[in-house]
Design a protein around this motif. Structure first.
Motif, short mmCIF file in Angstrom:
data_model
loop_
_atom_site.label_atom_id
_atom_site.label_comp_id
_atom_site.label_asym_id
_atom_site.label_seq_id
_atom_site.Cartn_x
_atom_site.Cartn_y
_atom_site.Cartn_z
N PRO A 113 10.45 4.11 1.19
CA PRO A 113 9.37 4.11 0.21
C PRO A 113 10.09 3.78 -1.18
N GLY A 159 2.27 3.82 -8.23
CA GLY A 159 2.20 4.69 -6.92
C GLY A 159 3.70 4.48 -6.46
N VAL A 160 3.71 4.90 -4.59
CA VAL A 160 4.73 4.70 -4.07
C VAL A 160 4.48 3.62 -2.99
N PHE A 161 5.25 2.51 -3.00
CA PHE A 161 5.07 1.36 -1.89
C PHE A 161 5.65 1.96 -0.69
N HIS A 162 4.60 2.26 0.26
CA HIS A 162 5.40 2.58 1.37
C HIS A 162 5.41 1.42 2.43
N GLU A 175 0.97 7.88 2.14
CA GLU A 175 1.66 9.15 1.86
C GLU A 175 1.50 10.05 3.01
N ARG A 202 9.20 3.67 -5.56
CA ARG A 202 8.26 4.03 -6.55
C ARG A 202 8.03 2.68 -7.39
N ASP A 214 -5.40 3.32 -1.56
CA ASP A 214 -4.05 3.25 -1.28
C ASP A 214 -3.54 1.87 -1.46
N LEU A 225 -2.16 -0.97 -3.45
CA LEU A 225 -1.49 -1.06 -4.80
C LEU A 225 -1.65 -2.30 -5.69
N CYS A 253 0.82 -1.14 0.07
CA CYS A 253 -0.09 0.20 -0.06
C CYS A 253 0.53 1.43 0.04
N GLN A 254 0.13 2.47 -0.39
CA GLN A 254 0.54 3.69 -0.22
C GLN A 254 0.23 4.16 1.25
#
Ligand SMILES: N=C(N)NC/C=C/[C@H]1O[C@@H](n2cnc3c(N)ncnc32)[C@H](O)[C@@H]1O
Length: 421
Positions: A367, A321-324, A242, A369, A285, A287, A239-240
């Motif tokens: 994180p 997206g960004v993999f947090h 952010e 991308r 959020d 992914l 998930c993201q």
């Protein structure tokens, strides 16, 4: 490598004391109980040692042992008395705070009411055990919505005195019998047809109340009896996060026009080492599609299985997206007492009504991308704490296979999250 002097380089043979029970799995593991004295013959790795007890030899987890005479850890001092921390655990349930939280959780409480309601006919004349009944809500549903012959409402904390009053106040004394005490020490006059309990903790297992449910199953559930929940599953999704990342890390970029970035490594350690409970993830959020990575069949699961629960995953990234990090939640299923009857599901995920558990967020240190078409595969291990028996460590290992040529093809990561010790 053994040296030629009496003891080896690793101090073997060495007498060690067991800090906790270990049931072991697999023929080459040596089971033992807390305070056993084992003789360690070799330490082939930091995690597993070769030891002997009462003439039997096998592998043992090093974290469960302390060399005799070595200084006792503070934790070990306190935990040897109470590895379950029952005093504070049951004290926390002796006040209304947690019961108010659970009763205020409509999704959770209505799910149990739905189970009782849809099975009301089949519950007639049945013997029910409500393990960890708290204020008795499930037992009162049974008495109000069906005609069981008896419900044994078992509750270890001091709230049980009030639970008795609630049973009386709602004219359910004929059916509901409140038994104060730990389920493990409670004697019932008969076997039960149904064992119902609301035992699920954060990330499904935290608190490990499930162990009490399995022990009660083995002791009190009659052959062919029903477990509610019948099964449970831990779900995971990459998930993201952010806003959480901005709040904890980006914040230090330029507070009040100053550069506080030297604090970012500290912030990452302080805020991202442990999982974040009660995280509400927005479906947008996620992914990828989530997947159930650990499933528990409440009829066959054994207490020793709880030491280490493992799962594999393979996620296809559906949106760039960004993999947090990863978010986890659980679902519980309640099979019908009637064959072919409908199963009731309690789902604590982002596409269901929020519950008091919400979800659990595991933040990566950095994180990454990711792009649509990438894949994130790996494994999760829930390793029960050998000393603090209500705690565990969640270890995630992941590979990111990028679909973009320009980035190096595969990024690998692993991180362990204590919950809480
Ligand atoms: N975490 C979630 N979902 N629920 C926690 C629910 C915990 C409730 O079950 C009781 N309880 C927990 N373990 C036992 C046991 N072995 N014997 C008797 N009562 C017990 C606690 O005192 C709380 O009232």
């Amino acid at each position: 490598m053994q040296s030629d002097k009496e003891g080896g380089d690793d101090g073997c043979p060495e007498e060690c004391i067991a800090l906790s029970d270990f049931t072991g799995s697999g023929s080459d593991q040596l089971a033992f109980t807390s305070k056993d004295k084992l003789l360690v013959h070799a330490k082939p790795s930091s995690d597993w040692w070769w030891a002997e007890l009462h003439g039997v030899i096998g592998y043992v987890p090093a974290s469960y042992l302390r060399p005799v005479g070595a200084a006792k850890e503070r934790d070990e001092e306190t935990c040897l008395e109470d590895p379950w921390q029952d005093e504070e655990y049951f004290a926390s349930y002796g006040t209304l705070r947690l019961h108010l939280e659970m009763l205020s959780d409509k999704s959770r409480t209505e799910a149990y009411r739905q189970v009782i309601f849809t099975n009301s006919a089949s519950l007639r004349n049945k013997v029910v055990m409500d393990l960890g009944c708290g204020t008795g809500i499930i037992s009162l549903f049974c008495a109000q919505l069906s005609q069981p012959s008896v419900v044994y409402a078992v509750e270890a904390s001091s709230i049980a005195e009030y639970t008795r009053q609630l049973v009386k106040q709602n004219d359910c004394e004929e059916v509901v019998t409140v038994l104060q005490g730990r389920a493990e020490e409670t004697e019932l006059p008969v076997q039960v047809d149904v064992l119902v309990s609301e035992w699920m903790g954060n990330c499904l297992l935290f608190e490990f109340m499930v162990e009490s449910v399995l022990l009660a199953r083995d002791r009190w559930l009659r052959k062919g009896g029903v477990m509610w929940p019948s099964s449970a599953a831990l779900a995971l999704v990459p998930c993201q996060a952010e806003s959480y990342y901005a709040e904890k890390i980006a914040f230090w970029e330029q507070p009040y026009g100053l550069d506080f970035t030297p604090l970012q490594p500290l912030a990452q350690k302080e805020f991202f080492t442990k999982p974040k409970f009660s995280h509400l993830i927005d479906p947008s959020d996620c992914l990828s599609a989530p997947c159930d990575i650990i499933t528990m069949d409440m009829y066959t699961l054994q207490v020793e299985d709880l030491e280490e629960m493992k799962g594999q995953f393979h996620f296809c990234v559906e949106r760039s997206g960004v993999f947090h990090g990863f978010t986890a939640w659980f679902t519980a299923h309640f099979e019908s007492l009637e064959t072919e009857g409908a199963t009731v599901e309690l789902n604590t995920g982002p596409n269901s009504e929020p519950t008091h558990w919400k979800q659990t967020l595991f933040m990566l240190d950095r994180p990454v991308r990711v792009y649509e078409g990438d894949s994130i595969s790996g494994s999760i291990v829930l390793h029960r704490n050998p000393i603090w028996r209500r705690h565990m460590t969640v270890t995630l290992q992941w590979n990111i296979n990028s679909s973009k040529e320009e980035t190096d093809n595969c990024q690998v990561g692993t991180k362990s999250f204590p919950m809480w010790r």
